[in-house]
Design an enzyme around this catalytic site. Structure first.
Site, PDB file in Angstrom:
ATOM      1  N   CYS A   1      41.732  52.369  38.337  1.00 56.16           N
ATOM      2  CA  CYS A   1      41.581  52.311  36.873  1.00 56.16           C
ATOM      3  C   CYS A   1      42.527  53.227  36.103  1.00 56.16           C
ATOM      4  CB  CYS A   1      40.134  52.619  36.505  1.00 56.16           C
ATOM      5  SG  CYS A   1      38.985  51.379  37.110  1.00 56.16           S
TER       6      CYS A   1
HETATM    7  N1  NAD Z   1      37.218  49.354  41.489  1.00 58.68           N
HETATM    8  C1  NAD Z   1      36.676  49.714  40.347  1.00 58.68           C
HETATM    9  O1  NAD Z   1      36.015  50.744  40.251  1.00 58.68           O
HETATM   10  C2  NAD Z   1      36.835  48.853  39.100  1.00 58.68           C
HETATM   11  C3  NAD Z   1      35.991  49.115  38.026  1.00 58.68           C
HETATM   12  C4  NAD Z   1      36.091  48.327  36.901  1.00 58.68           C
HETATM   13  C5  NAD Z   1      37.045  47.308  36.825  1.00 58.68           C
HETATM   14  N2  NAD Z   1      37.870  47.080  37.893  1.00 58.68           N
HETATM   15  C6  NAD Z   1      38.816  45.963  37.753  1.00 58.68           C
HETATM   16  O2  NAD Z   1      38.337  44.848  38.507  1.00 58.68           O
HETATM   17  C7  NAD Z   1      39.417  44.119  39.084  1.00 58.68           C
HETATM   18  C8  NAD Z   1      39.234  44.035  40.592  1.00 58.68           C
HETATM   19  O3  NAD Z   1      39.264  45.359  41.107  1.00 58.68           O
HETATM   20  P1  NAD Z   1      38.687  45.736  42.540  1.00 58.68           P
HETATM   21  O4  NAD Z   1      38.599  47.223  42.575  1.00 58.68           O
HETATM   22  O5  NAD Z   1      37.475  44.931  42.856  1.00 58.68           O
HETATM   23  O6  NAD Z   1      39.893  45.255  43.474  1.00 58.68           O
HETATM   24  P2  NAD Z   1      39.861  45.044  45.074  1.00 58.68           P
HETATM   25  O7  NAD Z   1      41.256  45.176  45.507  1.00 58.68           O
HETATM   26  O8  NAD Z   1      38.796  45.909  45.676  1.00 58.68           O
HETATM   27  O9  NAD Z   1      39.387  43.543  45.228  1.00 58.68           O
HETATM   28  C9  NAD Z   1      40.118  42.473  44.736  1.00 58.68           C
HETATM   29  C10 NAD Z   1      40.011  41.343  45.746  1.00 58.68           C
HETATM   30  O10 NAD Z   1      40.641  40.208  45.176  1.00 58.68           O
HETATM   31  C11 NAD Z   1      41.242  39.485  46.231  1.00 58.68           C
HETATM   32  N3  NAD Z   1      42.199  38.538  45.664  1.00 58.68           N
HETATM   33  C12 NAD Z   1      43.490  38.720  45.314  1.00 58.68           C
HETATM   34  N4  NAD Z   1      44.004  37.598  44.802  1.00 58.68           N
HETATM   35  C13 NAD Z   1      43.021  36.669  44.819  1.00 58.68           C
HETATM   36  C14 NAD Z   1      42.919  35.323  44.408  1.00 58.68           C
HETATM   37  N5  NAD Z   1      43.957  34.691  43.851  1.00 58.68           N
HETATM   38  N6  NAD Z   1      41.757  34.670  44.597  1.00 58.68           N
HETATM   39  C15 NAD Z   1      40.687  35.315  45.154  1.00 58.68           C
HETATM   40  N7  NAD Z   1      40.722  36.592  45.566  1.00 58.68           N
HETATM   41  C16 NAD Z   1      41.865  37.262  45.380  1.00 58.68           C
HETATM   42  C17 NAD Z   1      41.833  40.561  47.112  1.00 58.68           C
HETATM   43  O11 NAD Z   1      42.084  40.070  48.418  1.00 58.68           O
HETATM   44  C18 NAD Z   1      40.728  41.611  47.075  1.00 58.68           C
HETATM   45  O12 NAD Z   1      39.808  41.444  48.126  1.00 58.68           O
HETATM   46  C19 NAD Z   1      40.676  44.841  38.633  1.00 58.68           C
HETATM   47  O13 NAD Z   1      41.146  44.258  37.453  1.00 58.68           O
HETATM   48  C20 NAD Z   1      40.171  46.235  38.334  1.00 58.68           C
HETATM   49  O14 NAD Z   1      40.973  46.899  37.380  1.00 58.68           O
HETATM   50  C21 NAD Z   1      37.763  47.822  39.040  1.00 58.68           C
END
Ligand code: NAD
Length: 422
Positions: free
Chosen positions: A265
């Site tokens: 983030c």
């Molecule tokens: N991790 C956090 O604490 C957090 C908190 C709030 C918001 N976010 C936001 O949420 C979003 C996801 O973050 P995250 O931490 O879960 O990421 P992550 O990397 O843990 O998970 C994302 C997943 O998406 C998959 N992926 C990639 N391309 C894809 C596609 N085309 N179709 C399906 N799956 C696909 C990846 O393989 C991965 O497993 C980001 O925008 C992030 O900024 C994250």
């Protein structure tokens, strides 16, 4: 009236955001496909092993056993979905927003999108992504128009990995739609999953809400980080100052200094906002630029302080340094953008002998050239310096206190003659 048990939900991205949401949806009775392009992750999920610390293997096993959770990397598994939730990465590429993952997710959804379905973007992004990029791309691929033919909304994720108090369920969730019908569909879905939803006017307000929250943290952390550096030079204990200020019951919120910011983030999201301001308005978001600059330089400052602390040494070449905590924050195994990794890399480049401890972080994420060890009295005693970068609950701080000759404590968790706080 829609029935939970007949509602098919597909969640694209089974990471820190998508998997907890999938588990909650299953718990509430939805039929859920957890779609991810990473086939190893899908195999792991199908084998009952959770890749996310906040979700236990037993929770995952229960979801699988219910028959209502299907992890899949087959786009055909999306067939017949009612709700598609997009929670894929939104990183920076060469300092600019990289929305290619969102675009890829839309291409996966499009062939299965039917009138009456709902698509919700959860990935963090700049205002205008949902009602421009997502809506336009879906229309291009399917001919279906948002709000008229299907529902489209944005709901930012506030999940805080490792936080046992504020969870997906009890943290209020902001929801939005590109029009009133879309908002109704989006809000109904999240009302089934969380205690409280907060509707805002349009998807743009919802997108900016998330960026405001993260920019607020980023800027305030930068403020205390810069102050910590000045306070050290002024011989003032910044930690005591912050604790004293935090006794004020109004108008102050406590933020603590540290070795920098990490995770998905803070190092990324505020730059989505400054990019949008630059791109759309031709202006500079000075607060973000300044916060980026201060927070990015913190690992360098930690190394400088170590150098100053090891008074007997001319340089750090050959110095044995033990780094405690390689994740970006306590009680998580997430080492993405972790400042600890930056500190380690800098020390290795300076020729130091770097040993690292972190039972949470996968060994493959540790910096090349570092040696992973267990925390023992002998290891602590043999190090010329210990740097406490992250204070996971399972780290034996007393053992460090007792056996270390010199500690640079970046979290102010230790006390003693041999301890120097950042
Ligand atoms: N991790 C956090 O604490 C957090 C908190 C709030 C918001 N976010 C936001 O949420 C979003 C996801 O973050 P995250 O931490 O879960 O990421 P992550 O990397 O843990 O998970 C994302 C997943 O998406 C998959 N992926 C990639 N391309 C894809 C596609 N085309 N179709 C399906 N799956 C696909 C990846 O393989 C991965 O497993 C980001 O925008 C992030 O900024 C994250």
């Amino acid at each position: 009236m829609r029935q939970i048990e007949n509602t098919r939900v597909v969640i694209l991205g089974q990471g820190y955001v998508g998997l907890p949401l999938a588990m909650r949806c299953v718990e509430q009775g939805f039929l859920v496909v957890g779609f991810d392009v990473d086939d190893r992750k899908i195999d792991q999920l199908n084998s009952g092993s959770s890749p996310v610390e906040d979700i236990s293997d037993s929770e995952l096993a229960q979801a699988l056993a219910s028959g209502r959770y299907i992890p899949s990397d087959d786009p055909g598994s999306l067939a017949g979905f009612d709700y598609a939730i997009i929670s894929v990465p939104t990183p920076l590429a060469a300092g600019q927003p990289d929305l290619s993952y969102i675009e890829a997710a839309i291409s996966t959804i499009a062939p299965q999108l039917r009138p009456g379905c709902t698509v919700v973007l959860e990935s963090t992004t700049y205002p205008g992504t949902t009602d421009e990029l997502v809506a336009d791309r879906i229309e291009e691929l399917t001919g279906l128009r948002a709000e008229e033919d299907y529902h489209l909304g944005y709901s930012p994720e506030r999940i805080d990995p490792g936080n046992p108090v504020w969870t997906l369920v009890n943290t209020p969730k902001v929801v939005s739609g590109v029009g009133p019908t879309s908002l109704g569909a989006v809000q109904w879905f999240y009302d089934q999953c969380v205690d409280k939803t907060v509707a805002v006017k349009t998807t743009r307000e919802a997108e900016l809400t998330k960026l405001l929250e993260n920019t607020f943290r980023h800027v305030n952390i930068a403020l205390v980080n810069e102050l910590a550096m000045f306070a050290h030079d002024l011989d003032v204990d910044i930690w005591e100052v912050i604790d004293a200020a935090a006794t004020k019951p109004f108008g102050f919120m406590k933020f603590s200094p540290g070795p920098g910011v990490g995770g998905h983030c803070l190092p990324v999201d505020p730059s989505y906002l400054s990019w949008a301001v630059k791109n759309r308005l031709g202006r500079t978001f000075r607060f973000v630029e300044l916060a980026n600059d201060i927070n990015r330089h913190m690992p360098e400052y930690v190394v400088r302080r170590l150098r100053a602390g090891l008074t007997e040494r001319e340089s750090l070449e050959g110095a044995s340094v033990l780094l405690v905590g390689m994740a970006y924050k306590p009680n998580t195994g997430d080492a993405r953008e972790s400042p600890s990794v930056d500190v380690a890399t800098r020390l290795i480049d300076l020729g130091a002998d770097v040993r690292v401890i972190d039972g949470h972080v996968d060994s493959s994420r540790l910096p090349r050239g570092s040696v992973e060890i267990d925390l023992t009295a002998a290891e602590v005693a043999s190090a010329e310096a210990v740097i406490v970068l992250v204070d996971h609950d399972d780290i034996d701080l007393d053992l460090i206190n007792e056996h270390a000759s010199y500690v640079l404590d970046c979290r102010d968790v230790l006390r003693g003659e041999n301890i120097e706080s950042l």
